[in-house]
Design a protein around this motif. Structure first.
Motif, PDB file in Angstrom:
ATOM      1  N   PHE A  75      -2.420 -42.907 -31.150  1.00  0.00           N
ATOM      2  CA  PHE A  75      -3.473 -42.809 -30.199  1.00  0.00           C
ATOM      3  C   PHE A  75      -2.853 -42.774 -28.524  1.00  0.00           C
ATOM      4  CE2 PHE A  75      -6.867 -44.692 -32.907  1.00  0.00           C
ATOM      5  CZ  PHE A  75      -7.132 -43.183 -33.488  1.00  0.00           C
ATOM      6  N   LEU A  76      -2.199 -43.449 -28.256  1.00  0.00           N
ATOM      7  CA  LEU A  76      -1.397 -43.522 -26.992  1.00  0.00           C
ATOM      8  C   LEU A  76      -0.796 -42.226 -26.646  1.00  0.00           C
ATOM      9  CD1 LEU A  76      -0.662 -47.240 -26.381  1.00  0.00           C
ATOM     10  CD2 LEU A  76      -1.884 -45.901 -24.966  1.00  0.00           C
ATOM     11  N   ALA A  77       0.107 -42.011 -27.735  1.00  0.00           N
ATOM     12  CA  ALA A  77       0.976 -40.489 -27.763  1.00  0.00           C
ATOM     13  C   ALA A  77       0.134 -39.318 -27.329  1.00  0.00           C
ATOM     14  CB  ALA A  77       1.742 -40.561 -29.064  1.00  0.00           C
ATOM     15  N   VAL A  78      -1.046 -39.299 -28.220  1.00  0.00           N
ATOM     16  CA  VAL A  78      -1.750 -38.156 -27.946  1.00  0.00           C
ATOM     17  C   VAL A  78      -2.431 -38.284 -26.651  1.00  0.00           C
ATOM     18  CG1 VAL A  78      -3.842 -36.895 -28.801  1.00  0.00           C
ATOM     19  CG2 VAL A  78      -2.084 -38.210 -30.598  1.00  0.00           C
ATOM     20  N   SER A  79      -3.112 -39.398 -26.213  1.00  0.00           N
ATOM     21  CA  SER A  79      -3.885 -39.406 -25.007  1.00  0.00           C
ATOM     22  C   SER A  79      -2.932 -39.062 -23.901  1.00  0.00           C
ATOM     23  CB  SER A  79      -4.516 -40.996 -24.946  1.00  0.00           C
ATOM     24  OG  SER A  79      -5.290 -41.030 -26.010  1.00  0.00           O
ATOM     25  N   THR A 128       3.835 -36.914 -30.258  1.00  0.00           N
ATOM     26  CA  THR A 128       3.964 -36.404 -28.927  1.00  0.00           C
ATOM     27  C   THR A 128       4.247 -34.730 -29.215  1.00  0.00           C
ATOM     28  OG1 THR A 128       4.416 -38.222 -27.890  1.00  0.00           O
ATOM     29  CG2 THR A 128       5.043 -36.138 -26.722  1.00  0.00           C
ATOM     30  N   GLU A 129       5.100 -34.533 -30.077  1.00  0.00           N
ATOM     31  CA  GLU A 129       5.692 -33.237 -30.555  1.00  0.00           C
ATOM     32  C   GLU A 129       4.437 -32.535 -31.371  1.00  0.00           C
ATOM     33  OE1 GLU A 129       9.381 -30.710 -32.593  1.00  0.00           O
ATOM     34  OE2 GLU A 129       9.732 -32.492 -31.366  1.00  0.00           O
ATOM     35  N   MET A 130       3.936 -32.924 -32.040  1.00  0.00           N
ATOM     36  CA  MET A 130       2.699 -32.429 -32.814  1.00  0.00           C
ATOM     37  C   MET A 130       1.701 -32.092 -31.892  1.00  0.00           C
ATOM     38  SD  MET A 130       1.740 -32.412 -36.100  1.00  0.00           S
ATOM     39  CE  MET A 130       2.138 -33.768 -37.015  1.00  0.00           C
ATOM     40  N   VAL A 131       1.346 -32.720 -30.815  1.00  0.00           N
ATOM     41  CA  VAL A 131       0.101 -32.399 -29.774  1.00  0.00           C
ATOM     42  C   VAL A 131       0.988 -31.122 -28.881  1.00  0.00           C
ATOM     43  CG1 VAL A 131      -1.018 -33.043 -27.579  1.00  0.00           C
ATOM     44  CG2 VAL A 131      -0.453 -34.617 -29.728  1.00  0.00           C
ATOM     45  N   LYS A 132       2.100 -31.164 -28.476  1.00  0.00           N
ATOM     46  CA  LYS A 132       2.676 -30.239 -27.756  1.00  0.00           C
ATOM     47  C   LYS A 132       2.839 -28.925 -28.460  1.00  0.00           C
ATOM     48  CE  LYS A 132       5.184 -33.195 -24.333  1.00  0.00           C
ATOM     49  NZ  LYS A 132       6.569 -33.530 -23.878  1.00  0.00           N
ATOM     50  N   GLN A 136       2.925 -27.971 -34.619  1.00  0.00           N
ATOM     51  CA  GLN A 136       4.153 -27.519 -35.521  1.00  0.00           C
ATOM     52  C   GLN A 136       5.342 -28.057 -34.875  1.00  0.00           C
ATOM     53  OE1 GLN A 136       3.909 -22.820 -35.752  1.00  0.00           O
ATOM     54  NE2 GLN A 136       2.101 -23.230 -34.253  1.00  0.00           N
ATOM     55  N   PRO A 137       5.581 -29.445 -35.311  1.00  0.00           N
ATOM     56  CA  PRO A 137       6.714 -30.122 -35.036  1.00  0.00           C
ATOM     57  C   PRO A 137       7.978 -29.497 -35.445  1.00  0.00           C
ATOM     58  CG  PRO A 137       5.616 -31.320 -36.674  1.00  0.00           C
ATOM     59  CD  PRO A 137       4.844 -30.166 -36.548  1.00  0.00           C
ATOM     60  N   SER A 138       9.177 -29.835 -34.672  1.00  0.00           N
ATOM     61  CA  SER A 138      10.346 -29.124 -35.057  1.00  0.00           C
ATOM     62  C   SER A 138      11.052 -29.910 -36.301  1.00  0.00           C
ATOM     63  CB  SER A 138      11.389 -29.645 -34.200  1.00  0.00           C
ATOM     64  OG  SER A 138      11.700 -30.866 -33.967  1.00  0.00           O
ATOM     65  N   PRO A 139      11.486 -29.213 -37.483  1.00  0.00           N
ATOM     66  CA  PRO A 139      12.190 -30.057 -38.641  1.00  0.00           C
ATOM     67  C   PRO A 139      13.120 -31.237 -38.022  1.00  0.00           C
ATOM     68  CG  PRO A 139      12.545 -27.668 -38.557  1.00  0.00           C
ATOM     69  CD  PRO A 139      11.903 -27.765 -37.178  1.00  0.00           C
ATOM     70  N   ALA A 140      13.493 -31.049 -37.094  1.00  0.00           N
ATOM     71  CA  ALA A 140      14.403 -32.481 -36.448  1.00  0.00           C
ATOM     72  C   ALA A 140      13.567 -33.600 -36.288  1.00  0.00           C
ATOM     73  CB  ALA A 140      15.218 -32.113 -35.250  1.00  0.00           C
ATOM     74  N   ILE A 158      -1.635 -38.497 -38.804  1.00  0.00           N
ATOM     75  CA  ILE A 158      -1.341 -37.841 -37.442  1.00  0.00           C
ATOM     76  C   ILE A 158      -2.372 -36.782 -37.030  1.00  0.00           C
ATOM     77  CG2 ILE A 158       0.243 -37.402 -35.710  1.00  0.00           C
ATOM     78  CD1 ILE A 158       2.286 -38.853 -37.179  1.00  0.00           C
ATOM     79  N   VAL A 159      -2.237 -35.849 -37.947  1.00  0.00           N
ATOM     80  CA  VAL A 159      -3.253 -34.727 -37.736  1.00  0.00           C
ATOM     81  C   VAL A 159      -4.737 -35.151 -37.384  1.00  0.00           C
ATOM     82  CG1 VAL A 159      -4.153 -32.595 -38.632  1.00  0.00           C
ATOM     83  CG2 VAL A 159      -1.884 -33.046 -38.800  1.00  0.00           C
ATOM     84  N   LEU A 160      -5.060 -36.067 -38.474  1.00  0.00           N
ATOM     85  CA  LEU A 160      -6.526 -36.650 -37.994  1.00  0.00           C
ATOM     86  C   LEU A 160      -6.546 -37.220 -36.543  1.00  0.00           C
ATOM     87  CD1 LEU A 160      -9.462 -37.480 -39.110  1.00  0.00           C
ATOM     88  CD2 LEU A 160      -8.361 -39.248 -40.262  1.00  0.00           C
ATOM     89  N   ALA A 161      -5.613 -38.210 -36.468  1.00  0.00           N
ATOM     90  CA  ALA A 161      -5.855 -38.803 -35.164  1.00  0.00           C
ATOM     91  C   ALA A 161      -5.667 -37.942 -33.944  1.00  0.00           C
ATOM     92  CB  ALA A 161      -4.632 -39.726 -34.855  1.00  0.00           C
ATOM     93  N   VAL A 162      -4.956 -36.906 -33.938  1.00  0.00           N
ATOM     94  CA  VAL A 162      -4.752 -35.918 -33.114  1.00  0.00           C
ATOM     95  C   VAL A 162      -6.122 -34.927 -32.761  1.00  0.00           C
ATOM     96  CG1 VAL A 162      -3.972 -33.763 -32.157  1.00  0.00           C
ATOM     97  CG2 VAL A 162      -2.143 -35.379 -33.185  1.00  0.00           C
ATOM     98  N   SER A 163      -6.698 -34.940 -34.065  1.00  0.00           N
ATOM     99  CA  SER A 163      -8.060 -34.014 -33.891  1.00  0.00           C
ATOM    100  C   SER A 163      -9.001 -35.024 -33.112  1.00  0.00           C
ATOM    101  CB  SER A 163      -8.518 -33.752 -35.353  1.00  0.00           C
ATOM    102  OG  SER A 163      -7.637 -32.813 -35.832  1.00  0.00           O
ATOM    103  N   VAL A 164      -9.166 -36.358 -33.444  1.00  0.00           N
ATOM    104  CA  VAL A 164     -10.190 -37.310 -32.961  1.00  0.00           C
ATOM    105  C   VAL A 164      -9.742 -37.337 -31.416  1.00  0.00           C
ATOM    106  CG1 VAL A 164     -10.682 -39.775 -33.054  1.00  0.00           C
ATOM    107  CG2 VAL A 164     -10.283 -38.379 -35.189  1.00  0.00           C
ATOM    108  N   LYS A 165      -8.607 -37.664 -31.036  1.00  0.00           N
ATOM    109  CA  LYS A 165      -8.239 -37.821 -29.697  1.00  0.00           C
ATOM    110  C   LYS A 165      -8.505 -36.540 -29.002  1.00  0.00           C
ATOM    111  CE  LYS A 165      -8.651 -41.110 -29.312  1.00  0.00           C
ATOM    112  NZ  LYS A 165      -9.443 -41.985 -28.313  1.00  0.00           N
TER     113      LYS A 165
END
Length: 189
Positions: A75-79, A128-132, A136-140, A158-165
């Protein structure tokens, strides 16, 4: 990015004045958290927004399999990535007082410094990369996340958490939501 609220006419819904669906949802929120956060009073102007938020948030907390501390890091990463000062303050307080996030980890997140826990750092980084990257986060980043001991299923939560946030972060941007007094000690600039 503008820090100017773009919803000007709608006002926070006062729980004691709410009626119908708004009252039902605020009653549920009150039972869940013990007070009506400013964010909820704004979101309930569109009842579906607050209802969806509460439902998804509850499912993430209950079903993700992540620890409370890990959930808070997500939640902190997304926010933080979305620039939501309200949710960063609220989740910082929850991280510190309720979820058991180690103090050095919370301090690093809030100060934009490297996180001194490799597993939590991998979780923070992939979120963080998921949001940015718009999901589509990098394979790395995914490999580092999985190598840290997480599972592919965790990525879906994490997709659910990003959506909620997104619901809460964007609503807070729209209203310029004032940080509640109980989160004030955790405000960020």
């Amino acid at each position: 990015m503008s820090a100017t609220p773009y919803i000007q006419q709608l006002q926070p819904v006062v729980h004691s004045d709410a009626q119908g669906v708004q009252k039902e949802i605020l009653d549920t929120a009150l039972k869940q958290v013990g007070f009506i956060p400013n964010m909820y009073a704004n979101m309930v102007n569109a009842p579906a927004v607050l209802s969806t938020y509460l439902h998804g948030y509850g499912l993430f907390r209950k079903e993700s399999g992540l620890t409370s501390a890990e959930q808070e890091v997500v939640f902190l990463a997304v926010s933080r990535t979305n620039g939501c000062k309200y949710c960063t303050a609220a989740h910082s307080m929850i991280a510190d007082k309720m979820s058991g996030v180690p103090a050095p980890v919370l301090q690093a997140i809030r100060a934009h410094q490297p996180i001194p826990d490799a597993k939590l750092a991998a979780l923070f980084d992939v979120t963080t990369e998921m949001v940015k990257s718009l999901g589509q986060p990098s394979p790395a980043a995914v490999k580092a996340f999985l190598d840290a001991g997480y599972q592919e299923r965790d990525l879906l939560y994490i997709v659910l958490a990003v959506s909620v946030k997104v619901l809460s972060n964007y609503s807070n941007h729209a209203f310029g939501t004032t940080v509640d007094e109980r989160f004030a000690a955790y405000k960020v600039d």
